[in-house]
Scaffold this motif. Sequence first.
Motif, short mmCIF file in Angstrom:
data_model
loop_
_atom_site.label_atom_id
_atom_site.label_comp_id
_atom_site.label_asym_id
_atom_site.label_seq_id
_atom_site.Cartn_x
_atom_site.Cartn_y
_atom_site.Cartn_z
N UNK A 136 7.51 37.45 37.39
CA UNK A 136 8.59 37.75 38.33
C UNK A 136 8.06 38.73 39.37
N UNK A 137 8.28 38.38 40.63
CA UNK A 137 7.86 39.26 41.74
C UNK A 137 9.07 39.58 42.60
N UNK A 138 9.32 40.88 42.78
CA UNK A 138 10.40 41.33 43.65
C UNK A 138 9.81 41.68 45.01
N UNK A 139 10.22 40.95 46.04
CA UNK A 139 9.72 41.21 47.39
C UNK A 139 10.67 42.19 48.07
N UNK A 140 10.15 43.39 48.35
CA UNK A 140 10.95 44.51 48.83
C UNK A 140 10.59 44.90 50.25
N UNK A 141 11.55 45.52 50.91
CA UNK A 141 11.30 46.04 52.26
C UNK A 141 10.44 47.29 52.23
N UNK A 142 10.56 48.06 51.14
CA UNK A 142 9.81 49.31 51.01
C UNK A 142 9.62 49.61 49.53
N UNK A 143 9.08 50.77 49.24
CA UNK A 143 8.91 51.18 47.85
C UNK A 143 10.07 52.06 47.35
N UNK A 144 11.14 52.13 48.12
CA UNK A 144 12.26 53.01 47.79
C UNK A 144 12.85 52.71 46.42
N UNK A 160 14.56 38.93 28.76
CA UNK A 160 13.66 37.79 28.99
C UNK A 160 12.40 37.99 28.15
N UNK A 161 12.42 37.60 26.88
CA UNK A 161 11.29 37.86 25.98
C UNK A 161 9.97 37.23 26.45
N UNK A 162 10.06 36.17 27.25
CA UNK A 162 8.84 35.52 27.73
C UNK A 162 8.27 36.16 28.98
N UNK A 163 8.86 37.25 29.45
CA UNK A 163 8.40 37.90 30.67
C UNK A 163 7.06 38.59 30.44
N UNK A 164 6.05 38.19 31.17
CA UNK A 164 4.71 38.74 30.98
C UNK A 164 4.24 39.60 32.15
N UNK A 165 4.59 39.20 33.37
CA UNK A 165 4.11 39.91 34.56
C UNK A 165 5.30 40.21 35.47
N UNK A 166 5.40 41.46 35.89
CA UNK A 166 6.40 41.87 36.88
C UNK A 166 5.69 42.68 37.95
N UNK A 167 5.96 42.34 39.20
CA UNK A 167 5.35 43.09 40.30
C UNK A 167 6.40 43.38 41.38
N UNK A 168 6.06 44.35 42.22
CA UNK A 168 6.81 44.60 43.44
C UNK A 168 5.88 44.28 44.60
N UNK A 169 6.31 43.38 45.45
CA UNK A 169 5.56 43.05 46.66
C UNK A 169 6.27 43.70 47.84
N UNK A 182 0.81 43.90 50.19
CA UNK A 182 0.71 44.90 49.12
C UNK A 182 1.44 44.43 47.87
N UNK A 183 0.76 44.47 46.74
CA UNK A 183 1.34 44.05 45.46
C UNK A 183 1.18 45.18 44.46
N UNK A 184 2.26 45.58 43.81
CA UNK A 184 2.24 46.66 42.84
C UNK A 184 2.60 46.07 41.48
N UNK A 185 1.66 46.07 40.55
CA UNK A 185 1.89 45.50 39.23
C UNK A 185 2.61 46.53 38.37
N UNK A 199 -7.25 24.23 29.33
CA UNK A 199 -7.81 25.38 30.03
C UNK A 199 -6.69 26.35 30.37
N UNK A 200 -6.90 27.62 30.10
CA UNK A 200 -5.94 28.64 30.50
C UNK A 200 -6.31 29.17 31.87
N UNK A 201 -5.69 28.61 32.90
CA UNK A 201 -5.92 29.11 34.25
C UNK A 201 -5.15 30.41 34.43
N UNK A 202 -5.84 31.44 34.90
CA UNK A 202 -5.21 32.75 35.08
C UNK A 202 -4.58 32.81 36.47
N UNK A 203 -3.27 32.96 36.51
CA UNK A 203 -2.58 33.01 37.80
C UNK A 203 -2.18 34.45 38.10
N UNK A 204 -2.79 35.00 39.13
CA UNK A 204 -2.43 36.34 39.58
C UNK A 204 -1.27 36.26 40.59
N UNK A 205 -0.63 37.38 40.88
CA UNK A 205 0.60 37.33 41.69
C UNK A 205 0.46 36.60 43.03
#
Length: 373
Positions: A136-144, A160-169, A182-185, A199-205
């Motif tokens: 899950x990626x939250x696209x934000x206007x700022x880091x506020x 969401x027990x299956x949640x593995x990656x959360x970022x703020x963009x 800018x991506x903040x993990x 094959x386990x393809x690694x998907x980054x944000x």
Amino acid sequence: MQCDYFDAGLCRSCTLMEVPYGSQLAAKESACRTHVDASGVTWLPPVVSAEAGFRNKAKMVVGGTLEAPTLGILDPQGRGVDLQGCGLYPPSLRASFPVLARFVTRARLQPYDVPGRSGELKHVLVTQSPDGELMVRFVLRSTEALARIRKHLPWLQDELPGLRVVTANVLPEHKAALEGEREIVLTQDDTLRMSVDGLDLHLRPQSFFQTNTDVAAALYRQASAWADEAAPRSVWDLYCGVGGFALHLAGPGRVVTGIETSAEAIESARATAAEAGLAGVRFEAGDATAFALASSDVPDLVVVNPPRRGIGAELAGWLERSGVARVLYSSCHAPSLARDLAAMPSLRPARGRLLDMFPQTGHFEVLVELVRA
């Protein structure tokens, strides 16, 4: 496929919703044959998709209010239209949307008001792996809002027990863009594992991956089968992304090089290659055209999987002059494919296959094998 949103006129993104699926396929096949205008091409039967529930990624615009956020699209006036029940997503992915809407309220993530140019949260981007895990990626206007997201993240992970990656963009500009640079993990994990053909393809944000996992797997298998028939000792995978083609084409006695501008995607591809113990595969970050023009070597086989604009005149010209025996061209835009083929007259289309990556729309993927005349 029946869609209440389409019937109500709330969303018309699926332009072929009222067209029977068989007719959609026939029209796409006709378009392939028209743009790949060459005699002697053998067309394989198309790879069909499920008509619904096939998308692995949701790109949701956030609208509405803090207490009643919408996840979906914007209407012509810039107001949010909620599409949480969209049938393009599998039920397991749709189940995350109400939770994410509650998180918006809980963490006080003010939806961005496009007409008023105010608010913080612009988009929520959700990707699901074949194993049901989520990024899950939250696209934000700022880091506020970062502190509030961090504070309430444990609640989201519980829900969401299956949640593995959360970022703020962070996308501060007011423009028609999906994400910023800018991506903040915010979680320990920074990659989502996309299991494709073992094959386990690694998907980054910010890494690209095809939106239809099953059809993407068929695309890689078809390319691998055609490559194995030709038995090349050296392969270039240009515009390699996270390495889908390169990793499928790797094998004993074969040297495979993947080139991609995204450094994140290259790191993902290297991680997969290392985990799978694939020798003879290397990935480098760089421009595909610049790499080809600067190289003193010519491989036996080149795979190209460019964005919609195609490979362009410079790379097409190099392929025409290079003497490379075979090219596998995977295209998501038939007009740019036709333009590139016209610039490579010595590389003749021999086989082609439509892969219906995007049902309910006029878009499709086509894989063409080019053989030097």
